[in-house]
Design an enzyme around this catalytic site. Sequence first.
Site, PDB file in Angstrom:
ATOM      1  N   ASP A  36      17.746  20.610 -22.096  1.00 44.15           N
ATOM      2  CA  ASP A  36      17.763  19.739 -20.920  1.00 44.15           C
ATOM      3  C   ASP A  36      18.788  20.165 -19.882  1.00 44.15           C
ATOM      4  O   ASP A  36      19.076  19.419 -18.945  1.00 44.15           O
ATOM      5  CB  ASP A  36      18.043  18.291 -21.339  1.00 44.15           C
ATOM      6  CG  ASP A  36      19.480  18.087 -21.800  1.00 44.15           C
ATOM      7  OD1 ASP A  36      20.147  17.147 -21.324  1.00 44.15           O
ATOM      8  OD2 ASP A  36      19.949  18.891 -22.638  1.00 44.15           O
TER       9      ASP A  36
ATOM     10  N   ASP B 292      22.090  17.437 -27.872  1.00 41.86           N
ATOM     11  CA  ASP B 292      22.365  16.280 -27.010  1.00 41.86           C
ATOM     12  C   ASP B 292      21.489  16.329 -25.755  1.00 41.86           C
ATOM     13  O   ASP B 292      21.474  17.330 -25.037  1.00 41.86           O
ATOM     14  CB  ASP B 292      23.837  16.264 -26.597  1.00 41.86           C
ATOM     15  CG  ASP B 292      24.771  16.251 -27.798  1.00 41.86           C
ATOM     16  OD1 ASP B 292      25.198  15.166 -28.197  1.00 41.86           O
ATOM     17  OD2 ASP B 292      25.054  17.336 -28.335  1.00 41.86           O
TER      18      ASP B 292
ATOM     19  N   ASP C 209      17.936  22.393 -28.112  1.00 40.88           N
ATOM     20  CA  ASP C 209      19.276  21.888 -27.832  1.00 40.88           C
ATOM     21  C   ASP C 209      19.392  20.540 -28.552  1.00 40.88           C
ATOM     22  O   ASP C 209      18.387  19.972 -28.998  1.00 40.88           O
ATOM     23  CB  ASP C 209      19.448  21.738 -26.318  1.00 40.88           C
ATOM     24  CG  ASP C 209      20.802  21.145 -25.946  1.00 40.88           C
ATOM     25  OD1 ASP C 209      21.826  21.591 -26.502  1.00 40.88           O
ATOM     26  OD2 ASP C 209      20.830  20.225 -25.113  1.00 40.88           O
TER      27      ASP C 209
END
Length: 221
Positions: free
Chosen positions: A170, A13, A11
């Site tokens: 995250d 960000d 991922d």
Amino acid sequence: MFKNIRAVLFDLDGTLIDSAPDLGAAADKMRTDRGLPSLPAQRYRPMAGAGARGLLAEAFGMTPDHADFAQMREEFFQNYAARLTQSTTVFVGVPELIAQLQARQLPWGVVTNKMARFTDPLVQALPLFQSAATVVSGDTTAHAKPHPAPLLYAAQQLNVPAGDCVYVGDDERDIVAGLAAGMGTVAATYGYLGAQADAKQWGAHAVVNSPQALLQYLNLA
């Protein structure tokens, strides 16, 4: 420990880069432009992974069903585009992690829900991404995460079976997408959600609290 891994996908960000300062500032400018007081940056940080939806909810208590949501979202997008990399940084330890992948000739790439209008100029501006073998944005395929389509597309781009890939993210949506794609999954708790979310409940194969910690699960430490 993962076995026979041939590629690692991330991922963006909250996993590779800390873009929360620029995302939060884009939303906060909307408040100050309207004569409202500025909010502390830490108010926006946990919402950064949720994009415009989360940031507008924090700044204005606005939900997507609000009549002005589309207009406000586009204003947020314009504010963000104007300061895309002004305060955004790569997380500590990420360059070293990528260097280890490259040293072992493991291709790596990005699968994000961020739209290409932001992803493309951002990765072009940050030297880290020059070695990325693929970058898949939220609007690259017909579906965004938690749908597995973007991850499966990235694996195709790398010419690596999905089952031979690990996906690191995250947010719970990252893990849901990775599992649905048949990939190994790693939840990163150093991102935006941190202690506010119980990443162990997401069903990931592994949980790491730093980029370097990923190396042991890839048998690279």
